[in-house]
Design a protein around this motif. Structure first.
Motif, PDB file in Angstrom:
ATOM      1  N   GLY A 147     -14.948 -13.619  32.300  1.00 50.66           N
ATOM      2  CA  GLY A 147     -15.396 -14.735  33.133  1.00 50.66           C
ATOM      3  C   GLY A 147     -15.800 -15.963  32.330  1.00 50.66           C
ATOM      4  N   ASP A 148     -16.639 -15.776  31.310  1.00 50.93           N
ATOM      5  CA  ASP A 148     -17.135 -16.919  30.536  1.00 50.93           C
ATOM      6  C   ASP A 148     -15.990 -17.597  29.786  1.00 50.93           C
ATOM      7  N   GLU A 179     -11.044 -29.846  37.618  1.00 48.77           N
ATOM      8  CA  GLU A 179     -11.154 -28.406  37.887  1.00 48.77           C
ATOM      9  C   GLU A 179      -9.828 -27.768  38.300  1.00 48.77           C
ATOM     10  N   GLY A 235     -11.088 -23.400  31.261  1.00 47.37           N
ATOM     11  CA  GLY A 235     -10.822 -24.239  32.438  1.00 47.37           C
ATOM     12  C   GLY A 235     -11.231 -25.685  32.239  1.00 47.37           C
ATOM     13  N   ARG A 236     -11.994 -25.963  31.183  1.00 45.29           N
ATOM     14  CA  ARG A 236     -12.382 -27.352  30.925  1.00 45.29           C
ATOM     15  C   ARG A 236     -11.259 -28.147  30.264  1.00 45.29           C
ATOM     16  N   GLY A 260      -9.214 -13.225  39.537  1.00 50.08           N
ATOM     17  CA  GLY A 260     -10.417 -13.816  40.115  1.00 50.08           C
ATOM     18  C   GLY A 260     -11.225 -12.808  40.916  1.00 50.08           C
ATOM     19  N   ASN A 285     -13.993 -11.791  40.160  1.00 51.84           N
ATOM     20  CA  ASN A 285     -14.614 -10.926  39.154  1.00 51.84           C
ATOM     21  C   ASN A 285     -13.766  -9.706  38.794  1.00 51.84           C
ATOM     22  N   ALA A 329     -13.832 -19.598  32.191  1.00 47.61           N
ATOM     23  CA  ALA A 329     -14.543 -20.814  32.620  1.00 47.61           C
ATOM     24  C   ALA A 329     -14.484 -21.864  31.515  1.00 47.61           C
ATOM     25  N   ASP A 330     -14.650 -21.418  30.284  1.00 50.11           N
ATOM     26  CA  ASP A 330     -14.608 -22.316  29.137  1.00 50.11           C
ATOM     27  C   ASP A 330     -13.210 -22.947  29.000  1.00 50.11           C
TER      28      ASP A 330
END
Ligand code: ZN
Length: 317
Positions: free
Chosen positions: A100-101, A23, A107-108, A92, A94, A104-105
């Motif tokens: 956001g999505d 993460e 970030g993997r 960040g 929001n 997050a994607d």
């Protein structure tokens, strides 16, 4: 020597892969001598990353002057720039509500760091009538120092060979921010207390108000995504008229029609407030202008607010 370097590069690559699942907070070293590729969202984050990274980075900023991050949607070109980045820095809380999505994607498979992660949670404010944290931390300069430290830590972890450079740049930048913070306190304290009321179209100045003892009022909430209502406009107009606030402010990243409606409502109450100028709220100014940097945007805002609300002119301009 060359062989050893190749082994180290391979090892760093393996660490990067291992680090991916860990993460956003931790970062394995990812450089092999080339500059880090960084992609950022708002232009004042771009500026701050540039100040700390110096010429060690290749920085691509997605949002230019006048762009509203609350409503911003990534283009195909943006997605490309995000995918090519070693590290992505964003606000960040929001702030980039429509991304956001996507973040997050991403970030993997790479380090994606919200710069507001560096701020102690107990210093965050909630938006009025919501449990959501207010993302506009940058108008409290001491909170931006925390964000700057988070940027430097992330860069140092990813590029340990230049960690000392990042820390040295950070220290110089923090010193400038400390001096800016002191200057703002002095300038705002010179505004007569009853008139120390900052009225804007969206609620971007709560942290500024808390830090520098300024009452803030806004027509819209902490995001520009919700429409202003007539009731909101009347509520703020009543405050302006009752306190005889001389000026209200438009924002570079928000359309001005709600402020025009507010001035009409204020005039109906027999109090002719004026537009005190344009403030940089969620975007700094154009590159190459004084307002194009984080420090410059904050200085420009403070000058405009203090002048319009009737503070004596600052010593030495
Ligand atoms: Zn905002």
């Amino acid at each position: 020597m060359r062989r050893l370097l190749a082994v180290l590069v391979a090892l760093a690559g393996a660490l990067t892969l291992a680090g991916c699942t860990a993460e956003a907070s931790g970062t394995a070293p990812i450089t092999d001598g080339r500059p880090l590729r960084i992609t950022t969202t708002t232009n004042f984050i771009t500026d701050t990353v540039g100040r700390i990274g110096g010429d060690r980075l290749e920085v691509t900023g997605l949002m230019g002057p006048g762009v509203d991050p609350h409503l911003y949607r990534a283009s195909a070109g943006d997605v490309q720039a995000l995918r090519e980045a070693d590290i992505i820095f964003y606000g960040g809380l929001n702030l980039e509500g429509k991304m956001g999505d996507l973040l997050a994607d991403l970030g993997r498979s790479r380090t994606v760091r919200a710069v507001t992660d560096g701020i102690p949670r107990d210093q965050l404010l909630r938006g009025p009538g919501t449990s959501e944290a207010d993302p506009h931390v940058w108008f409290d300069v001491t909170l931006w120092q925390h964000a700057s430290r988070a940027i430097a830590e992330t860069l140092a972890a990813a590029d340990p060979g230049h960690a000392a450079d990042y820390r040295r740049n950070l220290d110089a930048y923090l010193a400038e921010l400390t001096s800016l913070d002191a200057g703002i306190r002095e300038r705002m304290a010179a505004v007569p207390a009853p008139r120390r009321v900052l009225v804007t179209s969206h609620d971007a100045f709560a942290y500024f108000g808390r830090r520098y003892a300024v009452e803030v009022a806004a027509i819209q909430g902490i995001s520009t995504a919700a429409e202003a209502t007539t009731a909101d406009i009347e509520r703020v107009a009543e405050l302006i008229a009752s306190r005889q606030v001389p000026a209200v402010f438009v924002e570079t990243s928000v359309p001005r029609q709600t402020i025009d409606a507010l001035l009409a409502a204020t005039a109906r109450r027999g109090h002719p407030a004026v537009v005190g100028g344009e403030l940089f709220t969620d975007a700094a100014g154009a590159p190459g202008t004084p307002e194009g940097s984080y420090l410059g945007m904050v200085r420009a805002n403070v000058d405009r607010i203090a002048d319009a609300l009737g503070a004596p002119a600052a010593a030495g301009g």
